[in-house]
Scaffold this motif. Structure first.
Motif, PDB file in Angstrom:
ATOM      1  N   TYR A  27      50.790  55.655 -13.756  1.00  0.00           N
ATOM      2  CA  TYR A  27      51.529  56.061 -14.946  1.00  0.00           C
ATOM      3  C   TYR A  27      52.686  55.136 -15.296  1.00  0.00           C
ATOM      4  N   ALA A  54      53.004  59.577 -18.386  1.00  0.00           N
ATOM      5  CA  ALA A  54      53.027  58.150 -18.709  1.00  0.00           C
ATOM      6  C   ALA A  54      53.766  57.885 -20.018  1.00  0.00           C
ATOM      7  N   THR A 223      43.329  61.857 -15.155  1.00  0.00           N
ATOM      8  CA  THR A 223      44.471  62.766 -15.223  1.00  0.00           C
ATOM      9  C   THR A 223      44.154  64.049 -14.455  1.00  0.00           C
TER      10      THR A 223
END
Length: 283
Positions: A27, A54, A223
């Protein structure tokens, strides 16, 4: 060709936890900041992890003060806050359900109380659930998915527009599924299509106020939503079908949000960017 992308893994509930992922998503911003958001305040839903984290760190590197909204993932939120503060920016954490309009108003109120202004809203929080047979899609799941993925965006935007002025920006997260569909997540795909139309309609509604509204439609990104949505075997292959042959990382998507929120994107409104590993989709 081996289609394994990462170790098989699964998390039992949404929202997923980033601290449990193997390997952890990448990130951190990939390039130095250049002050593109100096003095701005950005409020990011789903900002505790994944793409939201991020984006928070990338915007902090560009000089923005940050507010993150998340459901209940306090440990992930603390890690995001640590990373933002290391960039030299301030951050506030706001826990609650964006499907509740009163909470959305409170989140914006807290941001204004802390910073005195709001310049950028990133509508990013979402949920998705697989249902292999459409006939098994329950009314409860359908309503819940729309409540988070559509109503939450409406509620946050309504509250934010009391404070965002000319030069402000709204960036919505949609998905490649809005363009290609996904047979096992019809409800999720429908919400992402709704956000494309929402983005275009709001862009027209707000252009005279000098507020730009755009969206980002990620493809397969690594994610917490992935292990929280799919079984371990699918998670291991996540991203392998993209033309680039891999899942993207959150920091490969965050730069789209920075661009759209900053003056670099000053001639763009009603548009959608497509960081998706090479899939060609209609705009």
């Amino acid at each position: 060709m081996d289609k394994t992308q990462q170790p098989p893994q699964h998390q039992e509930r949404q929202p997923g936890r980033e601290d449990r992922m193997d390997p952890p998503p990448d990130y951190m911003p990939r390039f130095p900041g250049s002050g593109r958001l100096d003095g701005k305040v950005a409020l990011i839903t789903g900002g505790d992890s994944g793409i939201g984290r991020a984006v928070a760190v990338a915007m902090a590197r560009e000089g923005a003060s940050i507010g993150i909204v998340y459901l209940e993932e306090d440990q992930d939120a603390e890690e995001t806050s640590r990373a933002v503060r290391e960039e030299g920016s301030d951050i506030i954490q706001i826990a609650g359900d964006i499907g509740d309009e009163d909470f959305c108003r409170e989140a914006v109120k807290r941001t204004i109380a802390e910073y005195g202004r709001l310049d950028v809203l990133v509508n990013n929080a979402a949920e998705q659930h697989e249902v292999s047979d459409f006939r098994d899609l329950s009314a409860e799941q359908l309503q819940r998915t729309f409540k988070t993925n559509v109503f939450g965006y409406f509620y946050m935007t309504k509250a934010a527009l009391e404070h965002i002025g000319a030069g402000g920006s709204i960036v919505n997260t949609t998905s490649i599924t809005a363009y290609q569909g996904y047979p096992d997540m019809v409800d999720y795909s429908a919400t992402r299509g709704a956000i494309v139309s929402f983005t275009r309609s709001m862009a027209g509604a707000l252009v005279e106020r000098g507020i730009r509204v755009n969206a980002v439609a990620p493809g397969p990104i690594w994610t917490p939503l992935i292990p929280a949505s799919f079984d371990a075997e699918k998670v291991a292959r996540h991203g392998s079908s993209a033309p680039m042959g891999r899942a993207g990382q959150p920091n490969e998507v965050a730069s789209c949000y920075v661009f759209l929120a900053s003056e670099e994107g000053s001639y763009m409104t009603g548009q959608v960017l497509h960081p998706n590993g090479g899939n060609i989709v209609g705009s």
